[in-house]
Design a protein around this motif. Structure first.
Motif, PDB file in Angstrom:
ATOM      1  N   PHE A   1       0.688  -1.087   0.027  1.00 21.86           N
ATOM      2  CA  PHE A   1      -0.129   0.084   0.214  1.00 21.86           C
ATOM      3  C   PHE A   1       0.901   1.379   0.015  1.00 21.86           C
ATOM      4  O   PHE A   1       1.797   1.306   0.837  1.00 21.86           O
TER       5      PHE A   1
ATOM      6  N   THR B   1       0.903   5.313   0.267  1.00 25.67           N
ATOM      7  CA  THR B   1       0.464   6.565   0.718  1.00 25.67           C
ATOM      8  C   THR B   1       0.591   7.530  -0.487  1.00 25.67           C
ATOM      9  O   THR B   1       1.882   7.583  -1.212  1.00 25.67           O
TER      10      THR B   1
ATOM     11  N   LEU C   1      -3.029   5.018  -1.566  1.00 26.82           N
ATOM     12  CA  LEU C   1      -4.079   5.286  -0.561  1.00 26.82           C
ATOM     13  C   LEU C   1      -4.054   6.881  -0.483  1.00 26.82           C
ATOM     14  O   LEU C   1      -2.662   7.282  -0.721  1.00 26.82           O
TER      15      LEU C   1
ATOM     16  N   ALA D   1      -6.264   8.028   4.523  1.00 25.83           N
ATOM     17  CA  ALA D   1      -6.906   6.632   4.540  1.00 25.83           C
ATOM     18  C   ALA D   1      -5.939   5.644   5.326  1.00 25.83           C
ATOM     19  O   ALA D   1      -6.195   4.314   5.159  1.00 25.83           O
TER      20      ALA D   1
ATOM     21  N   SER E   1      -7.262   1.623   6.367  1.00 24.16           N
ATOM     22  CA  SER E   1      -6.706   0.692   5.825  1.00 24.16           C
ATOM     23  C   SER E   1      -5.752  -0.124   6.525  1.00 24.16           C
ATOM     24  O   SER E   1      -5.074  -1.227   6.405  1.00 24.16           O
TER      25      SER E   1
END
Lengths: 670, 399
Positions: free
Chosen positions: B248, B250, B275, B279, B283
């Protein structure tokens, strides 16, 4: 993940050198470092492993690479098991060998074992077992002392020889010969002889430990002891029953060391004595336990020795009975009157002691400096008594002064460190140095300690700490720490705009002194008591605290109430800065404020001076049901400390042991 | 300071004072003292930290059409400025004569996109030794010190630059070579050491990547905040080792470094998801570990890193997820921030896409400080360390 950490710590922490170290013998490891770490990825720390292996021979106290010969034991054909036990003891890390030079040759005399007459009399085990199990301690200690007094290269020999009566053997050089006879004795006697023997070995041990005598004195003593031991066993053999203890005593008195001793019978029971000896060795390795004041017999003993006759308080709080607590204010006039009578005590030390007692000198640094200066004074007027060596005699003198000061007021940890420094400096004086030279060196060393470790350290701390003060700050401090005071004054001199909140507590109200000095210099101050700390903490941006000591787990040991302030600050998210000189760090670990602390005058908290109308406890202080607790220190867990500002820079509390480890050794205390 | 207790008269005075004493205002209005020295400091724009200019030049979002807008907004402008800077720096140095200039050397090294700023500085300092015409050791040392000072003042906000220079001087001059009789052999020795140091620093990233492989397991989800070359190297190595994991990223406002990272990872066929910065908490449930780089590792064991790292670490800590930091040891700095405001601010322009009304203030600080209690482990070329060990290492390095 866990194995990584442990493997890292396993690599010898003493020689752990990391990163961009620069000494010559390391650099060649760098270029093959990357390959190494590629080939073995789980290697936690390539630098560490490479350096620790490379620098292992450099360590001066590495047990394997010892320059001095370790205990050497000549091979024996007959009693290897017994020798093995010996050697095991000698090399076992728990045995109380210092890293002094030591060289022992234990020679097994086969002839003695083959002597036919003795075989028949032997009770249970061969005589060599006896010798090995009952003498090793005395023998080893003896040689340790000897080896430290003679050049290390010389091989000293102590032979424990087992011979039939009448035959003595010279082992050459300085050797102690012990002839062991084997009287055939019945069982009840064994215990008695063992007692006598233990006594003898203890005696030898004590003598060796004190290390105050030269080798020949010791030799003499050992001979006497062995003699007495022999006498004891003989007499006990002759006269059974309660007379025995008296006999062993009288046996000690004759002073002529005889070469011909009838001595020692033993059996399996003796092994136990040997084991106990081992146990004692182990105990010696752990630091000497602090005096526990709830131990009646030891307190009585200590009292008999004491100069200061303290009366003990009656109602002591349950958890704190192991700490000394005395009635205050009674002994001062008595001591003052004794000022001119006390022969062994130097007036300078006496004066400082009285000042501690009356509370005229307080504060860690002030107390430490006063003590060191008093010692300086004593050294100046010191002259070595005839037939004594300066090193030993002066150390003993200092020890007696220290115990006097300890009676006046329990020593702080910083003072303990300073004393350790002084003693190690004395011990390191070369024997060849003349008395006047030695005295001058010691005085200079004390001066240097005061200057470097206390005064300069404070300057460095101030320099670091002011960088953490910004304009508009509200600084809170508790009690009166000299370091914090200097920080605040210096920041003010630099023209920083800040405000100070001085938090104080009964009964000492030390904060008022600090407050007066701060206000006198023009700082804006707020004064409050610790009851209001949670209210005032809202507006505070930094908390500056002093410390009596910082322990190895980062615990800050300081004036009682500090923990409360630090916790309040933590709860409010205010950083807590602890200013503490590095000489106050200690390698001990402490988890609570109970096991080591100081008890103040209980009256101080039960009475308020000048306010008769609120002294509600007046009649009931002697009541059985009332226990007054006036603690002097408390322990702040490291979680509540954001930063420790010390003379080695600003470090997190977790790094205190690193500083202790890295700098103690080179800065000549220990 | 309106929440301050009313009990103090002093507070009222202070309130008046501090209204104008806003830290933001002061730092913008009064340039740092080193700025006065323009010859040594060819960085005219005090509003943007030079460190972030370099980063923008190196990490600016460069590819894919869907990133074009971001590129236009962020990438271009600083790059132009940077080039201008370089030119000016070169001319300034050239104007001083034909003499060797550290800044020049540094800039030429700095242009290599894979080379960290600190390593560039280390290389430049090594070049100083080589080019030096000093005839005594003392002279050489002074020269080196001067060069490192001018490098440091080139960008006072870059922690790794300062730390790298300091460490270089420590490493190179702390040698018995200084006691050599023969100056030339001593100098050779220094050059040798300097090059070795440069080599170590250069290889640090590989070492870290190797060390961290044990921590990445199959099927894990890794949250990455910001663009860090070390972290990229770690993930790249993991992908090469055929580990199955997803990442993931950011977004990494304002310079959108996360987009760059996601692009790089997509090239490696690593499943990656972008993301919004906000968020992270949403997550975090799915995440197994957080990986971040660092601008600097400070003495408390905490890190100074791109804005947002602190909150990512806080969220991860509260959900019991490990936070791993990948940082080379030349980023270890002798700083000890007590809180967020306790360091020199590195400023960075923030583009909100719409004009901001004049009365609205904008937080421009580009980085934050993450305290050590929120970090799990640090992967460095010295090994995998807990935060508290950083101080131990620093004590051994500097004292």
């Amino acid at each position: 993940m866990e194995p990584r950490r442990t493997s890292r710590t396993v690599s010898d922490p003493k020689v752990r050198q990391v990163g961009f170290f620069t000494s010559q013998h390391h650099h060649h490891h760098h270029h093959h470092l990357p390959e190494r770490s590629f080939s073995e990825p789980p290697l936690p720390d390539p630098f560490h492993t490479s350096t620790s292996t490379s620098s292992a021979p450099v360590t001066d106290v590495s047990p394997s690479g010892n320059l001095l010969s370790p205990v050497m034991i000549l091979p024996s054909r007959h009693h290897s098991d017994n020798l093995h036990r010996l050697s095991h003891r000698a090399t076992s890390p728990t045995a109380s060998f210092s890293y002094f030079a030591r060289a022992v040759v234990v020679r097994e005399n086969d002839d003695s074992l083959l002597s036919p007459g003795r075989r028949g009399i032997a009770v249970k085990s061969p005589s060599s077992v006896v010798a090995a199990s009952s003498f090793p301690k005395g023998g080893f200690d003896l040689t340790a002392v000897k080896a430290s007094s003679v050049p290390a290269s010389k091989l000293t020999t102590v032979s424990v020889v087992n011979l039939p009566p009448g035959i003595s053997e010279k082992a050459g050089g300085a050797s102690v010969e012990v002839q062991n006879d084997r009287p055939a004795k019945s069982k009840p006697l064994k215990q008695k002889t063992s007692k006598a023997e233990r006594r003898a070995t203890q005696e030898a041990q004590r003598a060796a430990k004190a290390a105050a005598k030269a080798f020949f004195n010791l030799l003499l003593k050992l001979a006497v002891d062995l003699y007495s031991l022999a006498e004891g066993s003989k007499t006990s053999a002759a006269v059974p029953g309660p007379v025995n203890s008296a006999n062993t005593k009288t046996a000690k008195s004759p002073k002529s060391p005889s070469q011909k001793n009838d001595a020692v019978s033993v059996a399996a029971a003796e092994k136990k004595a040997g084991d106990r000896q081992l146990e004692k060795d182990r105990k010696k390795d752990v630091p000497h336990p602090r005096m526990q004041y709830d131990d009646q017999s030891r307190v009585e003993k200590a009292k008999r020795r004491a100069v200061v006759k303290q009366t003990e308080a009656r109602n002591r709080v349950e958890l704190f009975r192991h700490l000394p607590q005395y009635e205050h204010g009674t002994q001062l006039p008595d001591l003052e009157s004794k000022f001119f009578q006390l022969d062994p005590m130097h007036p300078a030390v006496y004066k400082v002691g009285l000042q501690y007692l009356s509370g005229d000198i307080c504060g860690g640094n002030a107390r430490c400096i006063a003590m060191l200066q008093a010692f300086q004074e004593t050294i100046r007027s010191y002259s070595t008594p005839p037939e004594k060596s300066l090193v030993r005699d002066l150390t003993a003198k200092i020890s007696s002064y220290v115990s006097f000061l300890n009676e006046c007021r329990p020593l702080s940890i910083s003072m303990g460190n300073a004393i350790r420094f002084l003693k190690s400096t004395i011990a390191k004086l070369p024997l060849s140095m003349s008395e006047s030279e030695a005295k001058a060196t010691l005085q200079a060393d004390i001066d240097r300690f005061i200057n470097e470790k206390i005064i300069l350290a404070d300057n460095v701390i101030v320099k670091h700490a002011v960088t953490k003060i910004r304009d508009g700050d509200v600084l809170l401090t508790y009690g009166a720490s000299s370091a914090v005071e200097m920080v605040l004054l210096h920041a003010h001199e630099l023209g920083k705009q800040f405000r100070v909140v001085v938090v104080d507590s009964r009964p000492k109200l030390e904060g008022q002194l600090l407050l007066r000095r701060l206000v006198g210099r023009g700082l804006g101050c707020t004064y409050t008591h610790i009851n209001a700390v949670s209210y005032i903490m809202h507006e505070v941006t930094r908390v500056f605290l002093g410390a009596s000591s910082i322990l190895s787990n980062g615990t800050v040991y300081s004036r009682v109430g500090t923990a409360c302030v630090a916790m309040a600050a933590h709860a409010f998210g205010v950083p807590v800065l602890v200013c503490c000189e590095a000489y106050k760090f200690h390698e001990r670990v402490q988890l609570d404020s109970i096991c080591f602390n100081e008890l103040g005058d209980p009256d101080a908290i039960s009475k308020v001076h000048g306010r008769e109308e609120i002294n509600y406890l007046d009649g009931s202080t002697n009541s059985e049901n009332l226990q007054l607790l006036n603690l002097t220190y408390d322990a702040t867990p490291s979680d509540y400390v954001s930063i420790v500002i010390t003379d080695y820079g600003m470090v997190p509390p977790t790094s205190v042991p690193v500083i202790v480890r890295e700098y103690r050794k080179e800065h000549l205390w220990i | 300071m309106w929440w301050r207790s009313p009990s103090f008269i002093l507070d009222r005075q202070q309130q008046n004072d501090t209204a104008s004493l806003n830290p933001e205002a002061t730092s913008v209005s009064s340039p740092p003292p080193s700025m006065a020295d323009t010859l040594q400091n060819p960085n005219p724009d005090a509003n943007i930290s030079a460190y972030y200019q370099t980063r923008a030049a190196h990490h600016g979002v460069l590819t894919s059409d869907w990133l074009a807008q971001a590129q236009a907004a962020v990438g271009r402008q600083p790059e132009d400025k940077l080039l201008g800077n370089d030119a000016r720096a070169a001319s300034a140095a050239g104007g001083a004569g034909k003499r060797f200039s550290v800044i020049d050397e540094f800039n030429s090294w700095r242009k290599q996109p894979d080379l960290a700023e600190a390593v560039a500085a280390i290389r430049a300092l090594a070049a100083v030794i080589r080019a030096s015409q000093a005839t005594t050791m003392m002279e050489l040392e002074i020269e080196l010190k001067k060069a490192s000072d001018s490098l440091k003042s080139w960008d006072t906000t870059s922690i790794s630059l300062t730390a790298g220079c300091d460490l270089f001087i420590r490493y190179v001059t702390r040698t018995s070579a200084l006691e050599y009789e023969d100056f030339n052999s001593a100098k050779c020795r220094l050059i040798e050491r300097a090059e070795k140091f440069g080599e170590i620093s250069y290889k640090a990233r590989r070492i870290i990547a190797m060390l961290s492989q044990d921590f990445i397991f199959d099927g894990c989800t890794i949250l990455v905040h910001g663009f860090s070359r070390v972290v990229l190297e770690v993930l790249k190595t993991a992908a090469q080792n055929k580990k199955l994991f997803r990442v993931f990223c950011t977004e990494g406002r304002p310079d959108r470094t996360g987009l760059r990272l996601s692009d790089e990872l997509a090239k490696l066929d690593v499943p990656v998801k972008l993301l919004m910065d906000s968020a992270v908490a949403y997550s975090m449930d799915e995440v197994d570990m957080v990986f971040v780089g660092a601008d600097g590792v400070v003495e408390s064991g905490g890190i100074i890193n791109m804005m947002g790292t602190y909150q990512v670490a806080l969220v991860a800590h509260s959900m019991n997820k490990p936070v791993y930091v990948a940082a080379e040891s030349y980023k270890f700095a002798r700083l000890y921030p007590l809180d967020q405001k306790d360091m020199a601010p590195a400023l960075h322009p923030v583009d909100f896409g719409v004009p901001i009304p004049a009365k609205v203030e904008v937080e421009k600080s580009a980085r934050d400080y993450t305290p050590p209690q929120y970090l799990t482990l640090l992967f460095t070329d010295l090994g995998v360390l807990t935060p508290s060990v950083v101080s131990d290492e620093l004590i051994q390095l500097y004292l």
